[in-house]
Design a protein around this motif. Structure first.
Motif, PDB file in Angstrom:
ATOM      1  N   VAL A  59       0.859  -1.185   0.000  1.00 47.71           N
ATOM      2  CA  VAL A  59       0.000   0.000   0.000  1.00 47.71           C
ATOM      3  C   VAL A  59       0.895   1.235   0.000  1.00 47.71           C
ATOM      4  N   ILE A  60       0.719   2.107  -0.995  1.00 51.98           N
ATOM      5  CA  ILE A  60       1.526   3.314  -1.082  1.00 51.98           C
ATOM      6  C   ILE A  60       0.822   4.422  -0.299  1.00 51.98           C
ATOM      7  N   TYR A  76       2.336   4.419 -10.454  1.00 53.41           N
ATOM      8  CA  TYR A  76       1.321   4.477  -9.411  1.00 53.41           C
ATOM      9  C   TYR A  76       1.895   5.145  -8.172  1.00 53.41           C
ATOM     10  N   GLY A  77       1.017   5.470  -7.239  1.00 56.25           N
ATOM     11  CA  GLY A  77       1.493   6.161  -6.042  1.00 56.25           C
ATOM     12  C   GLY A  77       0.449   6.185  -4.951  1.00 56.25           C
ATOM     13  N   GLU A  78       0.443   7.280  -4.210  1.00 58.28           N
ATOM     14  CA  GLU A  78      -0.397   7.412  -3.024  1.00 58.28           C
ATOM     15  C   GLU A  78      -1.846   7.015  -3.320  1.00 58.28           C
ATOM     16  N   PRO A 102       9.274  12.123   1.663  1.00 59.20           N
ATOM     17  CA  PRO A 102       9.761  10.805   1.233  1.00 59.20           C
ATOM     18  C   PRO A 102       8.656   9.918   0.684  1.00 59.20           C
ATOM     19  N   PHE A 103       9.086   8.899  -0.044  1.00 59.01           N
ATOM     20  CA  PHE A 103       8.193   7.834  -0.487  1.00 59.01           C
ATOM     21  C   PHE A 103       7.935   6.922   0.712  1.00 59.01           C
ATOM     22  N   ARG A 140      -7.038   1.093  -6.699  1.00 55.34           N
ATOM     23  CA  ARG A 140      -7.161   2.006  -5.569  1.00 55.34           C
ATOM     24  C   ARG A 140      -7.261   1.195  -4.285  1.00 55.34           C
ATOM     25  N   THR A 141      -6.662   1.688  -3.225  1.00 54.77           N
ATOM     26  CA  THR A 141      -6.680   0.954  -1.964  1.00 54.77           C
ATOM     27  C   THR A 141      -8.081   0.941  -1.379  1.00 54.77           C
ATOM     28  N   ASP A 142      -8.587  -0.255  -1.123  1.00 57.88           N
ATOM     29  CA  ASP A 142      -9.888  -0.399  -0.479  1.00 57.88           C
ATOM     30  C   ASP A 142      -9.809   0.177   0.935  1.00 57.88           C
TER      31      ASP A 142
END
Length: 304
Positions: A59-60, A76-78, A102-103, A140-142
């Protein structure tokens, strides 16, 4: 994703960022006391990093990433969640990371036994047409999965609760993946007797025996598949042919030997199973864009 959902994600994300920065004061990967749960931070953009993804979900939380996974390209990212159900070769580049911004991310390694057990217990969800046709899924993060990750992170403050609570939360994450858009391919590679599971067995064999000469028809026989069917399903899941997959295994390990263990190219060539230095140099240049010695010198310079 709608505006309300995105705002909800940001509201949950901000406190997670603060906690990750606390646990990750420096750049690197942190293996937590929760088995299989890891945190990661990168403070700067780096040269592309080659690796093999194990079955895992990441998970970003902040930042952007550019990846070639197999032969497919992803940016992809946040707010995104990457799930891979099989071992896959990857080349990753962190984008726009700085010490002040930061990442950041979290991940868990998927438990094959638990996935197999739950897949047998839970009826498959209805088909939606959004299921991935390969060995990984980027979505997308659930919110429920993000919430479970946040609870794992909170457990680090309460180590006495980890033995009881962590297995339940990890089981919940596996369950939510199986009932989500990732469930279809996770089921097929973790259910005995399916063609996806047979390919997964072949991938495990290749990981453990990458130095050995490989005949595709013999590998297909090992997992009880017809050669043409095996080749088709292998490429569908990994985006690579079996021989391309083996080459990535060999060449990534050869690069690691030269970078980390200071092996000469000729020694690394033989150590990973090549009999011909000429073939090794040719295939190394094709993958990395440069001959071995020049590539290793450039990577070392970029990492200084």
């Amino acid at each position: 994703m709608g505006q309300d959902n995105q705002t909800g994600f940001e509201n949950k994300n901000d406190p997670i960022k603060e906690k990750l920065l606390k646990w990750l004061p420096e750049s690197g990967e942190y293996q937590t006391p929760v088995n299989g749960f890891f945190l990661f931070r990168k403070n700067e953009c780096e040269c592309p990093e080659n690796c093999f993804y194990e079955p895992a979900v990441g998970v970003i939380i902040q930042g952007q990433k550019h990846s070639y996974i197999g032969s497919r390209e992803y940016r992809y990212g946040e707010g995104y969640c990457l799930v891979n159900g099989i071992d896959l070769p990857a080349k990753n580049t962190i984008l726009d990371a700085t010490p002040d911004n930061p990442f950041l991310g979290m991940g868990i390694r998927l438990d094959k036994s638990l996935t197999t057990q739950l897949a047998a217990e839970i009826p498959p969800p209805p088909k939606t047409g959004d299921e991935p046709d390969c060995g990984l899924s980027l979505t997308r993060t659930d919110p429920d999965i993000l919430d479970a990750f946040a609870r794992l992170l909170d457990l680090l403050e309460k180590p006495e609760q980890i033995p009881v609570m962590a297995p339940m939360i990890l089981r919940e994450i596996h369950y939510r993946l199986l009932i989500g858009p990732q469930g279809s391919f996770l089921r097929t590679v973790n259910t005995f007797g399916t063609q996806g599971n047979q390919v997964a067995q072949a991938i495990s064999w290749l990981r453990n025996n990458y130095k050995e000469p490989v005949q595709v028809d013999e590998l297909a026989k090992k997992v009880n598949m017809a050669t043409s069917t095996f080749h088709r399903h292998f490429k569908q899941l990994t985006s690579l042919s079996p021989l391309q997959f083996q080459k990535r295994l060999r060449l990534y390990e050869a690069q690691r030997l030269m970078l980390v263990e200071n092996e000469y190219a000729a020694n690394a060539c033989m150590a990973v199973g090549y009999e011909s230095p000429t073939q090794f140099n040719r295939e190394y240049k094709r993958l990395f864009g440069e001959p071995p010695s020049r590539n290793i010198n450039k990577v070392r310079e970029l990492r200084m």
